[in-house]
Design a protein around this motif. Structure first.
Motif, mmCIF file in Angstrom:
data_model
loop_
_atom_site.group_PDB
_atom_site.id
_atom_site.type_symbol
_atom_site.label_atom_id
_atom_site.label_comp_id
_atom_site.label_asym_id
_atom_site.label_seq_id
_atom_site.Cartn_x
_atom_site.Cartn_y
_atom_site.Cartn_z
ATOM 1 N N ARG A 35 0.804 -1.178 0.096
ATOM 2 C CA ARG A 35 0.217 0.019 0.063
ATOM 3 C C ARG A 35 0.924 1.043 0.160
ATOM 4 O O ARG A 35 0.436 2.203 -0.590
ATOM 5 N N PHE A 38 8.025 2.869 0.128
ATOM 6 C CA PHE A 38 9.192 2.941 1.142
ATOM 7 C C PHE A 38 10.242 3.674 0.682
ATOM 8 O O PHE A 38 10.426 3.974 -0.301
ATOM 9 N N CYS A 42 7.612 2.921 10.509
ATOM 10 C CA CYS A 42 6.964 1.746 11.342
ATOM 11 C C CYS A 42 7.505 1.672 12.568
ATOM 12 O O CYS A 42 8.681 1.778 12.828
ATOM 13 N N ASP A 108 13.018 -2.024 6.890
ATOM 14 C CA ASP A 108 12.186 -2.746 5.865
ATOM 15 C C ASP A 108 12.305 -2.505 4.506
ATOM 16 O O ASP A 108 12.215 -3.330 3.558
ATOM 17 N N VAL A 128 -4.780 -3.758 -1.531
ATOM 18 C CA VAL A 128 -5.726 -4.888 -1.626
ATOM 19 C C VAL A 128 -6.812 -4.529 -1.023
ATOM 20 O O VAL A 128 -6.903 -4.027 0.283
ATOM 21 N N VAL A 166 -5.785 -7.268 6.365
ATOM 22 C CA VAL A 166 -6.619 -7.331 5.229
ATOM 23 C C VAL A 166 -7.701 -8.363 5.110
ATOM 24 O O VAL A 166 -8.720 -8.092 5.238
ATOM 25 N N TYR A 277 -3.895 -2.162 20.067
ATOM 26 C CA TYR A 277 -3.062 -2.902 18.986
ATOM 27 C C TYR A 277 -3.073 -4.429 19.409
ATOM 28 O O TYR A 277 -2.793 -5.096 18.326
ATOM 29 N N GLY A 293 2.745 -12.964 10.559
ATOM 30 C CA GLY A 293 2.960 -11.738 11.438
ATOM 31 C C GLY A 293 1.531 -11.106 12.047
ATOM 32 O O GLY A 293 0.785 -11.951 12.577
ATOM 33 N N PRO A 301 3.885 -4.789 22.942
ATOM 34 C CA PRO A 301 5.485 -4.471 22.516
ATOM 35 C C PRO A 301 6.438 -5.063 23.724
ATOM 36 O O PRO A 301 7.667 -4.724 23.365
ATOM 37 N N ALA A 310 6.578 -12.612 13.420
ATOM 38 C CA ALA A 310 6.400 -12.362 11.960
ATOM 39 C C ALA A 310 7.367 -13.070 11.015
ATOM 40 O O ALA A 310 6.772 -13.933 9.979
HETATM 41 C C1 LIG Z 1 4.003 0.180 20.216
HETATM 42 C C2 LIG Z 1 4.747 -0.838 19.784
HETATM 43 C C3 LIG Z 1 6.114 -1.234 19.828
HETATM 44 C C4 LIG Z 1 6.690 -2.212 19.094
HETATM 45 N N1 LIG Z 1 8.197 -2.614 19.307
HETATM 46 C C5 LIG Z 1 8.442 -3.613 18.754
HETATM 47 C C6 LIG Z 1 9.797 -3.922 18.817
HETATM 48 O O1 LIG Z 1 10.642 -3.211 19.696
HETATM 49 N N2 LIG Z 1 10.354 -5.175 18.098
HETATM 50 C C7 LIG Z 1 9.578 -5.748 17.600
HETATM 51 O O2 LIG Z 1 9.953 -6.771 17.011
HETATM 52 N N3 LIG Z 1 8.340 -5.532 17.185
HETATM 53 C C8 LIG Z 1 7.431 -4.213 17.869
HETATM 54 N N4 LIG Z 1 6.535 -4.068 17.616
HETATM 55 C C9 LIG Z 1 5.770 -4.923 16.866
HETATM 56 C C10 LIG Z 1 6.030 -4.570 15.199
HETATM 57 O O3 LIG Z 1 5.752 -3.359 15.140
HETATM 58 C C11 LIG Z 1 5.202 -5.685 14.540
HETATM 59 O O4 LIG Z 1 4.937 -6.679 15.028
HETATM 60 C C12 LIG Z 1 5.937 -5.864 13.175
HETATM 61 O O5 LIG Z 1 5.871 -4.738 12.359
HETATM 62 C C13 LIG Z 1 5.009 -6.935 12.325
HETATM 63 O O6 LIG Z 1 5.380 -7.178 10.923
HETATM 64 P P1 LIG Z 1 4.539 -7.717 9.737
HETATM 65 O O7 LIG Z 1 5.350 -7.882 8.596
HETATM 66 O O8 LIG Z 1 3.484 -8.525 10.170
HETATM 67 O O9 LIG Z 1 3.644 -6.121 9.479
HETATM 68 P P2 LIG Z 1 4.090 -4.767 9.050
HETATM 69 O O10 LIG Z 1 5.623 -4.383 9.322
HETATM 70 O O11 LIG Z 1 3.203 -3.698 9.889
HETATM 71 O O12 LIG Z 1 4.006 -4.360 7.624
HETATM 72 C C14 LIG Z 1 2.762 -4.582 6.997
HETATM 73 C C15 LIG Z 1 2.670 -3.966 5.496
HETATM 74 O O13 LIG Z 1 1.505 -4.330 5.009
HETATM 75 C C16 LIG Z 1 1.142 -3.012 3.978
HETATM 76 N N5 LIG Z 1 -0.344 -3.123 4.222
HETATM 77 C C17 LIG Z 1 -1.295 -2.837 5.018
HETATM 78 N N6 LIG Z 1 -2.575 -3.026 4.533
HETATM 79 C C18 LIG Z 1 -2.400 -3.247 3.020
HETATM 80 C C19 LIG Z 1 -3.170 -3.289 2.061
HETATM 81 N N7 LIG Z 1 -4.540 -3.271 2.107
HETATM 82 N N8 LIG Z 1 -2.788 -3.501 0.785
HETATM 83 C C20 LIG Z 1 -1.222 -3.920 0.624
HETATM 84 N N9 LIG Z 1 -0.538 -3.375 1.393
HETATM 85 C C21 LIG Z 1 -1.071 -3.270 2.782
HETATM 86 C C22 LIG Z 1 1.461 -2.078 5.087
HETATM 87 O O14 LIG Z 1 1.659 -0.569 4.310
HETATM 88 C C23 LIG Z 1 2.909 -2.497 5.706
HETATM 89 O O15 LIG Z 1 3.993 -2.057 4.988
HETATM 90 C C24 LIG Z 1 5.859 -3.142 18.352
HETATM 91 C C25 LIG Z 1 4.490 -2.862 18.295
HETATM 92 C C26 LIG Z 1 3.859 -1.811 18.733
HETATM 93 C C27 LIG Z 1 2.560 -1.379 18.694
#
Ligand SMILES: Cc1cc2nc3c(=O)[nH]c(=O)nc-3n(C[C@H](O)[C@H](O)[C@H](O)COP(=O)(O)OP(=O)(O)OC[C@H]3O[C@@H](n4cnc5c(N)ncnc54)[C@H](O)[C@@H]3O)c2cc1C
Length: 408
Positions: A35, A38, A42, A108, A128, A166, A277, A293, A301, A310
């Motif tokens: 979406r 980059f 994040c 990322d 999506v 999604v 969250y 993930g 967190p 993830a």
């Molecule tokens: C306050 C807080 C602190 C945190 N600190 C940590 C930490 O220190 N260390 C750690 O490991 N984790 C931490 N986390 C958790 C971490 O942020 C996530 O677990 C991690 O980013 C998950 O990775 P992911 O690949 O599942 O999703 P994400 O990294 O969120 O990536 C998802 C991607 O999907 C894309 N997307 C969304 N919807 C759509 C769509 N409809 N169509 C196309 N693309 C879409 C988004 O743009 C994004 O780029 C923290 C979370 C919070 C809330």
């Protein structure tokens, strides 16, 4: 030549790019639909050593090692005058004893560029919007930034859309988390920390002097900046005010060690907020899809578990899907969900115990036996799938007993 199987991955976060690289390297054709464009901000900057294994599996270790991220070799916990340090090199489980503290925009982007280098196609700024699983092959409706929509068919969909969630939204899979709704306020800043004892290689988790369920993180980066955040129940933040900037600064001032450490800091970036969250789903997979993930589940967190979980989900799913494509009989429940949940459940127990206070008593107990400390250290390093560690297999009862001993 045999026709390649075609996988669409929703989202180019760590779950999406690790799964993409693993599948592309196994000979499948992978397209990520992302979406955003980059680099993008994040939250989630503190990695765990366990996730280095998945980065290595995906063939991205050299790129990450050479990216000049801040080394992370352990964690420091503080509460009033209590201080406790964990060094990953002391952990019970074999494996990486270090990782990095990363600016997620850069991290990322790096993983996405590596996936592209391996042949993965990324469609940036495409969202999506709909998913149809009623036919033999899944069909996605994708909206481009200019408003134009088109459809894309795949052999399989991996949803790695993070908090976008999604498929859980579109397929009605969303389920409430067992954890109460909490809120986090956070920012990046120029830290100017000049304290000689301060170790930039360790994340600091600091418990609020009076409210033990409120805690702060301080994650230094390699460029003199850091990530600073505070987590509290939504009610606590609301009672302190509605202006996030003011509430954030009030909470920092309430913690004297943090306030002293950051006395010269330049707060040059707006305070962000995220709440509610923690999330879960009723099912992690179905015909033609699996959830990776945060699109599947997010706990909390406090132990920086998000990116590691993830990546683990990406690694497990890529393996099952590859075997499915190769006409082998696979069972997503026993080969994807259940192995993943071993670690997720361990982290869940640790998170619950942290907020209930038991784990805080364990962490701050200053006469801990070395072997027990090394087992706890393994969990903090993300080695939560090592079932030879008693704190993985029987984490709930073990932690309870240990907390009682520490309290005595
Ligand atoms: C306050 C807080 C602190 C945190 N600190 C940590 C930490 O220190 N260390 C750690 O490991 N984790 C931490 N986390 C958790 C971490 O942020 C996530 O677990 C991690 O980013 C998950 O990775 P992911 O690949 O599942 O999703 P994400 O990294 O969120 O990536 C998802 C991607 O999907 C894309 N997307 C969304 N919807 C759509 C769509 N409809 N169509 C196309 N693309 C879409 C988004 O743009 C994004 O780029 C923290 C979370 C919070 C809330």
């Amino acid at each position: 030549m045999a026709k390649k199987n075609n996988v669409i991955i929703i989202g180019a976060g760590p779950a999406g790019t690790i799964a993409a690289a693993l599948l592309q390297n196994k000979g499948h054709q992978v397209t990520i639909v992302e979406r955003d464009v980059f680099p993008r901000f994040c939250i989630g900057e503190s990695l765990l050593p366990q996730c280095m294994e998945f980065i290595e599996q995906a063939g991205m270790l050299d790129a990450v090692n050479n990216a000049d991220f801040q080394l992370k070799s352990g964690a420091v916990f503080l509460h009033n005058k209590q201080y406790s340090e964990f060094k990953f090199s002391d952990k019970f489980t074999c494996g990486f004893d270090h990782t990095f503290q990363v600016q997620r925009d850069k991290f990322d982007h790096l993983l996405a560029s590596e996936a592209q280098r391996m042949g993965v196609e990324i469609r940036w700024q495409e969202e999506v919007a709909q998913a149809d699983f009623s036919n033999a092959k899944p069909l996605l409706t994708i909206k481009k930034a200019n408003g134009y929509s088109y459809q894309l068919e795949a052999d399989f969909i991996l949803d790695a859309s993070g908090f976008g969630r999604v498929l859980p939204r579109l397929l009605g899979l969303e389920k409430e988390s067992d954890f109460p709704s909490r809120q986090s306020l956070f920012t990046h800043l120029e830290d100017h920390i000049d304290c000689p004892q301060y170790d930039r290689n360790k994340i600091r988790i600091i418990v609020h002097p009076k409210m033990s369920e409120v805690w702060y993180w301080l994650i230094p980066f390699s460029n003199g900046r850091c990530s600073l955040g505070v987590v509290a129940g939504e009610g606590i933040i609301q009672t302190l005010g509605i202006d996030h900037q003011q509430v954030f600064m009030t909470l920092i001032d309430q913690e004297p060690t943090l306030a002293a450490l950051l006395k010269n800091a330049v707060f040059d970036t707006k305070i962000r907020s995220i709440k509610g969250y923690s999330a879960n789903v009723s099912s992690h997979y179905g015909k033609g899809y699996a959830l990776l993930g945060n699109a599947g589940e997010f706990l909390d967190p406090v132990f920086s578990s998000g990116v590691t979980i993830a990546m683990k989900s990406a690694s497990l799913a890529a393996d099952v899907l590859d075997r499915q494509f190769n006409q082998q009989t696979v069972d997503w429940q026993t080969e994807f969900v259940e192995p993943l949940q071993i670690g997720v459940e361990t982290f869940r127990t640790f998170v619950t115990s942290w907020y209930q206070g038991e784990l805080q008593d364990v962490v701050f107990y200053d006469q801990q036996q070395e072997n027990l400390k090394s087992m706890i250290c393994s969990i903090l390093a993300g080695y939560v799938w090592d079932e030879t560690n008693p704190y993985v297999k029987n984490s709930r009862s073990r932690l309870k007993t240990l907390a009682e001993l520490c309290r005595e």
